[in-house]
Design a protein around this motif. Structure first.
Motif, PDB file in Angstrom:
ATOM      1  N   ARG A  86      37.968   8.096  21.154  1.00 30.59           N
ATOM      2  CA  ARG A  86      38.518   7.197  20.130  1.00 30.59           C
ATOM      3  C   ARG A  86      37.222   6.988  19.257  1.00 30.59           C
ATOM      4  N   PHE A  88      34.847   8.502  17.648  1.00 27.98           N
ATOM      5  CA  PHE A  88      34.315   9.919  17.389  1.00 27.98           C
ATOM      6  C   PHE A  88      33.169   9.591  16.598  1.00 27.98           C
TER       7      PHE A  88
ATOM      8  N   SER B  70      45.182   6.015  14.467  1.00 29.95           N
ATOM      9  CA  SER B  70      43.899   6.169  13.952  1.00 29.95           C
ATOM     10  C   SER B  70      42.713   5.614  14.845  1.00 29.95           C
ATOM     11  N   ALA B  71      41.654   6.192  14.898  1.00 27.63           N
ATOM     12  CA  ALA B  71      40.504   5.945  15.770  1.00 27.63           C
ATOM     13  C   ALA B  71      39.356   5.508  15.027  1.00 27.63           C
ATOM     14  N   VAL B  72      38.180   5.511  15.338  1.00 25.60           N
ATOM     15  CA  VAL B  72      37.092   5.308  14.724  1.00 25.60           C
ATOM     16  C   VAL B  72      36.526   6.808  14.562  1.00 25.60           C
ATOM     17  N   GLY B  73      36.277   7.202  13.154  1.00 25.62           N
ATOM     18  CA  GLY B  73      35.553   8.534  12.748  1.00 25.62           C
ATOM     19  C   GLY B  73      36.740   9.744  12.660  1.00 25.62           C
TER      20      GLY B  73
END
Lengths: 165, 730
Positions: A86, A88, B70-73
């Motif tokens: 999650r 990244f 969506s996640a982070v990055g």
């Protein structure tokens, strides 16, 4: 009745995380089974494995895991993996080169997730310096990499970094 | 439209049906940099990693939903199946828009619905040649662009000044040649004149020659400089004019995607960079090159062996120049950034001075400043230190070359194989040779900056406005003001419609209130009516004529707008009121202001209608600005009027005055009004309630409040609650 304005810290024993057959994180939180769980770092820069917010598929918070290390082993590993997916934010192991070519800063990096290249339009908006020597590098397309502590990089990488910053 | 990815052959063979989607994700299943391929056909969804066998195959029949999480990055594509959710692929932030689209497509395909359309903005923006990410709207990155073509296109701007440029060029060649004469004359002077006895007439001749060349050189340089400046200023003007008019012609959609501030710099800085390249750059580089070749030629003809010695430092010079200038550039940039940080810090602390004082944090702010200040001092020292260091180093290298010549040349003179004058001439020419070498890297730099600037400028010049006038627009004259929306669908991104199948007939003179939550599509409705954007589907017509076949100038003559954010241009109030009709008489202006309830406050100001407003002028209050804007609309006298939140953020008395003004303005015109405060819409003939892009309820206030569970009724109730708290009547 739960107070909706209270931060709920989950007791480690109440959390049992598993990965479903399809590769999605799920599991049991306080006796309820969830097919899909999302985890958030509440302090992504300061704490990697502490204060993890656990939410259901709708995004409602079930509670906060104070410390990843307190969980039992399987849950711990799954959570660690999920956080990596999650968030990244590859860690930079080595800066191969930093070049400035017609209006773009090109960073060739080796990260713990493989080699990559970042392109920045300028340095003041795309490089953030944080306390503790942490550097966050971002890219025009939104990709980000982090240097956990620039002081612990090897000499070659530090030279590039010092030359640029 | 398809993604630009092409499924590799050996994967392609495994799917017999036609593909709806094929694309590549940039992470492997473990979340490391790598690649995975995904293909969707009418039958199934397949994902491959490295192996030829698919990593995942899902029949579309089993798919319930597809989501781009969506996640982070980065993010991941989740597929909901009967057996629980499945992660299809993971990807980095660069591919988020594309997989948002992919998720919509998979969902639509699984439910046999109409497939969404891919817009260009969903695709990852990267240069097709080098793979570096691209800025919005650019096709090739600045590094891979065809520099030759760009240079030729830039040179085309110099065409009207051909004559001047040719003269400047000829003068350049002449000056370069004349510059080479004095050292040669010195040689003659030393060898032939001073060496021999009783040569006073020849001495005079040589001195005369020296004087003449100096004079001619000075004159030619002055003339060339003047021509350069003249052509430069003209060129600069042409560039700026072209960029600005190209910007004005572009459709709103172009500006939505970009930050407006970037254009302010673009108009000036890029034009300047191009001008510099065309006048100084080209002339300087050609001049130096010419001189270099000429000097080299003379040196070799004077004494080729000595010249070879003298050339020993040349590679070092070039190397040094290539190394030192980029370093200087970086240092200068660092210094600029640290000063920027310092300024930002001061700005922050002073703007937040109340907070700083209230929390008693003066000392923290001081130490923060101190820290950044030390950094600036440090960078300054490094930068200036470097400057002090460069030229001595260059002269050291040049000096070494000179020493070599002195040594070998001196020996030769003593041996009598070389004349003293020749040695002196050699030394002078050597200086001319080394000069330009110090700047070689800088020249390359200037050229590449100019190219990048030219590229950005031409990008704007080449953009075709999205909203185009038809070839032969229908003349409309003065319209009645009937407006009809027929099945209008529009989205800023095509697959994500903001308005869906809007049908609405408005009679001339009717006032329509547009109501709905924020994001319901109210502003988009207005934007489409003004034809800032063209509808994706359906059409809008005025008096039965589709607005696409009316020229934009004609259309906007008939439409008047009063916006929430009232923008006043630099100039007097009178000029601002008469913006749409510059020939308006003072009486007309006053009449308009009177209708807008603005006349009284304007007259009370010391400078009356001549009060300067805008950035640097008199600051009008929000309510005053709005009344000026209403007066502007009055004088424009449109048949169709658009009021966008015209009474937001003003006190009750001002609101009443504005309301009154609006009531007078609205009279006899087809009006569309948007307001959050429903009370402002009480004069509306009909209210149109928009929800999630669709028309949900239409009717008068009385009719709509009667609908149990209706959206309008809920909005009214919510506002009544709010005003009870505030203690104001709605």
């Amino acid at each position: 009745m739960k107070d909706p304005y209270e931060i709920r810290i989950l007791p480690p024993a109440a959390v049992n995380l598993k990965r479903g057959a399809g590769g999605v994180l799920g599991g049991k939180v306080e006796n309820t089974h969830y097919e899909e769980l999302t985890v958030y770092r509440t302090f992504p820069f300061r704490f990697d494995e502490e204060y993890i917010s656990v939410r259901n598929a709708k995004g409602e918070e079930l509670g906060i895991i104070r410390e990843l290390a307190e969980l039992e082993q399987d849950s711990r590993e799954e959570l660690r993996r999920e956080l990596q997916y999650r968030y990244f934010l590859p860690r930079v192991n080595r800066i191969v080169s930093v070049k400035f070519k017609s209006d773009l800063w090109l960073w060739d990096l080796k990260t713990h997730l493989g080699p990559t290249r970042l392109a920045m339009r300028n340095l003041q908006d795309y490089v953030q310096l944080h306390s503790g020597g942490r550097v966050i590098l971002s890219d025009i397309s939104g990709k980000r990499c982090q240097i956990t502590d620039w002081r612990s990089l090897d000499g070659h990488s530090r030279k590039w970094l010092e030359d640029t910053l | 439209m398809q993604t630009k990815f092409k499924l590799p052959e050996f994967f392609q063979r495994q799917v017999s049906e036609p593909l709806l989607l094929e694309c590549k994700a940039d992470l492997d299943p473990e979340g490391c940099f790598g690649e995975q391929w995904i293909a969707v056909s009418e039958e199934k969804l397949v994902v491959w990693h490295r192996d030829e066998a698919p990593r995942l195959t899902l029949p579309l029949a089993e798919i319930k939903d597809a989501r781009a999480v969506s996640a982070v990055g980065g993010g991941s594509l989740h597929i909901d199946t009967d057996f629980g959710p499945v992660v299809a692929v993971r990807y980095t932030a660069a591919l988020i828009p594309m997989f948002d689209y992919a998720a919509k497509l998979i969902k639509a395909a699984a439910h046999s619905e109409e497939l969404p359309v891919l817009s260009e903005r969903d695709l990852p923006r990267s240069c097709p040649q080098c793979g570096n990410p691209l800025d919005e709207g650019m096709q090739v990155c600045a590094q891979c662009m065809n520099k030759g073509k760009l240079a030729i296109r830039m040179l085309r701007y110099a065409k009207p000044y051909k004559l001047q440029m040719v003269i400047a060029g000829v003068l350049l060649i002449l000056t370069t040649l004349v510059e080479l004469i004095p050292p040669y004359l010195t040689k003659i002077m030393i060898d032939d004149v001073l060496g021999a006895a009783r040569q006073s007439t020849r001495l005079l001749a040589v001195i005369g020659g020296l004087g003449l060349t100096t004079l001619v050189m000075a004159a030619m340089q002055a003339v060339r400089g003047l021509i350069g400046i003249w052509v430069g200023s003209k060129l600069m003007g042409d560039f700026r004019k072209d960029i600005f008019s190209a910007l004005m012609k572009l459709s709103l959609a172009f500006f939505d995607r970009r930050q407006t501030t970037q254009f302010i710099g673009r108009v000036n800085n890029d034009a300047e960079a191009m001008r510099q390249f065309l006048t100084d750059g080209v002339i300087y580089v050609i001049g130096q090159l010419l001189r270099f070749v000429a000097v080299l030629f003379i040196l070799f003809s004077l004494d080729w062996k000595l010249t070879l010695f003298a050339l020993i430092p040349v590679p070092f010079m070039v190397l040094l120049s290539m190394k030192i200038w980029p370093k200087i550039g970086r240092l200068a940039y660092q210094q600029w950034r640290s000063i920027l940080r310092l300024n930002m810090l001061v700005g922050d602390s002073l703007q937040g001075i109340r907070v700083v004082k209230a929390f008693g944090r003066e000392r923290t702010e001081m130490s923060r400043y101190e820290q950044t200040n030390t950094e600036v001092v440090h960078n300054n020292l490094r930068m200036e230190g470097m400057w002090q260091f460069i030229f001595p180093v260059f002269s050291l290298v040049t000096g070494a070359g000179t020493l070599l010549i002195w040594y070998h040349g001196g020996h030769k003179v003593l041996e009598g194989t070389l004349q003293l004058g020749t040695l002196m001439a050699l030394l002078s020419y050597l200086g001319m040779l080394f000069g330009p070498l110090e700047w070689i890297q800088q020249m390359i730099n200037w050229t590449s900056t100019a190219m990048a600037a030219a590229y950005r400028v031409f990008e704007v010049l080449d953009t075709v406005p999205e909203v185009m006038d038809v070839h032969e627009p229908v003349p409309i004259g003065t319209i009645k003001g009937d407006v009809a929306f027929t099945k209008v669908t529009y989205g800023y991104e095509k697959h994500n419609p903001v308005l869906k199948e809007i049908d609405l007939q408005v009679k001339s003179g009717e006032m329509i209130g547009l109501v709905g939550h924020s994001g319901a599509g109210k502003s988009t409705f207005i934007n489409l009516l003004c034809r800032f954007y063209d509808t994706d589907e359906g059409s809008i017509s005025i008096d039965g004529i589709p607005i696409r076949s009316i020229s934009q100038t004609d259309l906007r003559k008939q439409i008047g707008v009063v916006l929430q954010e009232t923008f006043l241009f630099e100039g007097s109030i009178a000029e601002n009121i008469a913006y749409a009709k510059p020939e308006a008489t003072p009486e007309e202006i006053m009449r308009a202001a009177k209708i807008a309830n603005a006349h009284d406050f304007i007259v009370r100001m010391p400078d009356g209608y001549d009060t300067q407003v805008g950035e640097r002028g008199h600051k009008l209050s929000g309510g005053e600005k709005q009344r000026v804007a209403i007066a502007r609309a009055v004088i424009h006298d449109p048949r169709i009027l658009i009021l966008d939140e015209a009474t937001a953020s003003v006190d009750t008395e001002t609101e009443r005055q504005i309301q009154e003004a609006i009531a007078r303005l609205v009279h006899g015109r087809t009006t569309f009004a948007i307001a959050h405060r429903l009370s402002t819409l009480r004069n509306a003939d009909r209210l149109v309630v928009l929800d999630k892009g669709r028309i949900n309820e239409v009717g008068t206030h009385e009719e709509l409040v009667k609908i149990p569970g209706g959206i309008y009724r809920k909005l009214v109730e919510a506002q009544q609650e709010l005003s009870k708290i505030k203690g104001v009547e709605v």
